[in-house]
Write an enzyme that holds these catalytic residues in place. Sequence first.
Site, PDB file in Angstrom:
ATOM      1  N   ALA A  74      74.318  54.383  59.327  1.00 23.74           N
ATOM      2  CA  ALA A  74      73.554  52.675  58.680  1.00 23.74           C
ATOM      3  C   ALA A  74      75.031  52.217  59.615  1.00 23.74           C
ATOM      4  O   ALA A  74      75.224  51.284  59.280  1.00 23.74           O
ATOM      5  CB  ALA A  74      73.991  52.879  57.314  1.00 23.74           C
ATOM      6  N   THR A  75      76.332  52.527  59.856  1.00 25.15           N
ATOM      7  CA  THR A  75      77.088  52.196  60.026  1.00 25.15           C
ATOM      8  C   THR A  75      77.159  50.678  61.030  1.00 25.15           C
ATOM      9  O   THR A  75      76.938  49.756  61.461  1.00 25.15           O
ATOM     10  CB  THR A  75      78.905  52.860  60.296  1.00 25.15           C
ATOM     11  OG1 THR A  75      79.259  53.712  59.257  1.00 25.15           O
ATOM     12  CG2 THR A  75      79.331  51.473  61.389  1.00 25.15           C
ATOM     13  N   GLN A 182      71.476  53.825  49.951  1.00 25.67           N
ATOM     14  CA  GLN A 182      72.057  54.829  48.824  1.00 25.67           C
ATOM     15  C   GLN A 182      70.742  54.297  47.577  1.00 25.67           C
ATOM     16  O   GLN A 182      70.340  54.514  47.276  1.00 25.67           O
ATOM     17  CB  GLN A 182      73.198  53.489  47.583  1.00 25.67           C
ATOM     18  CG  GLN A 182      74.508  53.782  48.324  1.00 25.67           C
ATOM     19  CD  GLN A 182      74.574  55.360  48.150  1.00 25.67           C
ATOM     20  OE1 GLN A 182      74.310  56.384  47.777  1.00 25.67           O
ATOM     21  NE2 GLN A 182      76.210  55.805  49.271  1.00 25.67           N
ATOM     22  N   HIS A 204      72.555  61.026  56.456  1.00 28.10           N
ATOM     23  CA  HIS A 204      72.949  62.097  55.688  1.00 28.10           C
ATOM     24  C   HIS A 204      73.032  61.530  54.330  1.00 28.10           C
ATOM     25  O   HIS A 204      73.794  62.537  53.172  1.00 28.10           O
ATOM     26  CB  HIS A 204      74.746  62.325  56.030  1.00 28.10           C
ATOM     27  CG  HIS A 204      75.543  60.840  55.503  1.00 28.10           C
ATOM     28  ND1 HIS A 204      76.456  61.207  55.032  1.00 28.10           N
ATOM     29  CD2 HIS A 204      75.684  59.654  56.447  1.00 28.10           C
ATOM     30  CE1 HIS A 204      77.201  59.763  55.437  1.00 28.10           C
ATOM     31  NE2 HIS A 204      76.624  59.026  55.782  1.00 28.10           N
ATOM     32  N   THR A 243      70.170  57.217  74.889  1.00 25.94           N
ATOM     33  CA  THR A 243      69.020  58.463  75.043  1.00 25.94           C
ATOM     34  C   THR A 243      69.300  58.570  73.467  1.00 25.94           C
ATOM     35  O   THR A 243      70.131  58.725  72.561  1.00 25.94           O
ATOM     36  CB  THR A 243      69.567  59.706  75.895  1.00 25.94           C
ATOM     37  OG1 THR A 243      70.022  58.889  77.432  1.00 25.94           O
ATOM     38  CG2 THR A 243      68.395  60.633  75.845  1.00 25.94           C
ATOM     39  N   CYS A 329      95.454  55.613  45.175  1.00 24.27           N
ATOM     40  CA  CYS A 329      96.418  56.042  45.195  1.00 24.27           C
ATOM     41  C   CYS A 329      96.622  57.291  46.337  1.00 24.27           C
ATOM     42  O   CYS A 329      97.867  57.647  47.087  1.00 24.27           O
ATOM     43  CB  CYS A 329      96.752  56.870  43.774  1.00 24.27           C
ATOM     44  SG  CYS A 329      97.813  55.453  42.539  1.00 24.27           S
TER      45      CYS A 329
HETATM   46  C1  LIG Z   1      77.400  55.998  54.005  1.00 28.70           C
HETATM   47  C2  LIG Z   1      77.174  54.282  53.499  1.00 28.70           C
HETATM   48  C3  LIG Z   1      77.373  53.970  54.858  1.00 28.70           C
HETATM   49  C4  LIG Z   1      77.683  54.537  56.078  1.00 28.70           C
HETATM   50  O1  LIG Z   1      76.790  55.011  56.843  1.00 28.70           O
HETATM   51  P1  LIG Z   1      77.002  55.408  57.808  1.00 28.70           P
HETATM   52  O2  LIG Z   1      76.122  55.862  58.476  1.00 28.70           O
HETATM   53  O3  LIG Z   1      78.135  56.845  57.323  1.00 28.70           O
HETATM   54  O4  LIG Z   1      77.643  55.510  58.869  1.00 28.70           O
HETATM   55  C5  LIG Z   1      76.205  52.263  54.649  1.00 28.70           C
HETATM   56  N1  LIG Z   1      76.466  51.285  53.268  1.00 28.70           N
HETATM   57  C6  LIG Z   1      76.495  52.803  52.485  1.00 28.70           C
HETATM   58  C7  LIG Z   1      75.783  52.062  51.053  1.00 28.70           C
HETATM   59  C8  LIG Z   1      76.513  54.062  52.554  1.00 28.70           C
HETATM   60  O5  LIG Z   1      76.720  54.157  51.631  1.00 28.70           O
END
Ligand SMILES: *Cc1c(COP(=O)(O)O)cnc(C)c1O
Length: 407
Positions: A74-75, A182, A204, A243, A329
């Site tokens: 997702a990043t 989410q 994941h 790929t 922290c």
């Molecule tokens: C975990 C998360 C991401 C990042 O996803 P990755 O697959 O780890 O890069 C982006 N947005 C939200 C809301 C997430 O919880």
Amino acid sequence: MNNHVVYFDNHATTPMDPRVLDAMLPYFSGKFGNAASRNHAYGWDAEKAVEDSRKKIASLIGANPKEIIFTSGATESNNLAIKGVAEMYAERGNHIITAATEHKAVLDTCKKLEKHGFRITYMPVLANGLVDLDLLRSSITDKTILITIMYANNEIGVIQPIAEIGKIAKERGVLFHTDGVQAVGKIPVNVMADNIDIMSITGHKIYGPKGAGALFVRRKGPRVQLTAQMDGGGHERGMRSGTLNVPGIVGLGEACAICQKEMAEESKRMAHMRDKLRAKLESELDETFINGTMESRLPNNLNMSFAYVEGESLLMGINDIAVSSGSACTSATLEPSYVLKALGVGDDLAHTSIRFGLGRFNTEEEVDYVADRVIQVVKKLRDLSPLYEMAKEGIDLSTVQWAAEAH
Ligand SMILES: *Cc1c(COP(=O)(O)O)cnc(C)c1O
């Protein structure tokens, strides 16, 4: 050691479902072909597996399989969506609207674009964590090319009014991207009903593999175009070269298929366990505060602050439970969660907040255990707290003259 730690951090990542692993295994060695190899059976097998996965993902979100672009997570999906729109539609306008509580993969992408001449509106949110639709409407200008608002928040679990946002975006002719990480697989998501143009997902967080994600990119009404962020062989309709990660893609597809089949039952079970956890904590502890609205929230999220305890001591006290905290922290900064800050939660309560993220493999016994441990530790810490004692005696702490102000 890990076996004795109860895992309640399912918003950070989820364990892979064994059924997903089984589906992936053949594609590491036996069926190792490159999905782009058009001339032999190895390639055809891989391509078929990839197309099957595309169908499963599309089916879960009400899309067409051709609208699914595979990424590394997702990043990357968020980067491709936001930078891809910014570059492709730069002549139409340079304004993007997002919210203060977005994931860093959205916020930092927007910050990067600001350095390249784009204007970003970071909307504040209401105290309940939701975006203000009137503010959204009034933030749109004739230069606005994109609204990017997450479906459900990873810290507080609040579900944004996505269908309303989609409607507003469509009426104003602005593209709408949502970080669906989410929400997808946890609650019903339909990109057509919600007027979503682009949506990020990742394996994941839904019991699939790490490093496998996807981006939904609408093909009709409107046809969304994105400037590729990676140049190369022109895979994935030219939007994402490289790929394909066939085992990862197979895993992501299988994870989606399982979610689609089991979501209705699973979300009830999550909500039941989450509500039980909350009820137990609130029956034994006073001065607890829920962060974010409970009205519009993921079934597996509880985010609670415990007044009159020290955040770090609380976390240390429950180190046999894996949870996240709104306190930073432990990291280099002393800044508490920017999400809780955006809700107006004070630093003290933000530092003592705990995010409980339940998942498919948690049990009722674990809920009981976690509730009992948190109650025990909070009570112990409060027994040692002169502030809690004073508050219980009815002393208004805001009127107390402290000898030395701590900073
Ligand atoms: C975990 C998360 C991401 C990042 O996803 P990755 O697959 O780890 O890069 C982006 N947005 C939200 C809301 C997430 O919880």
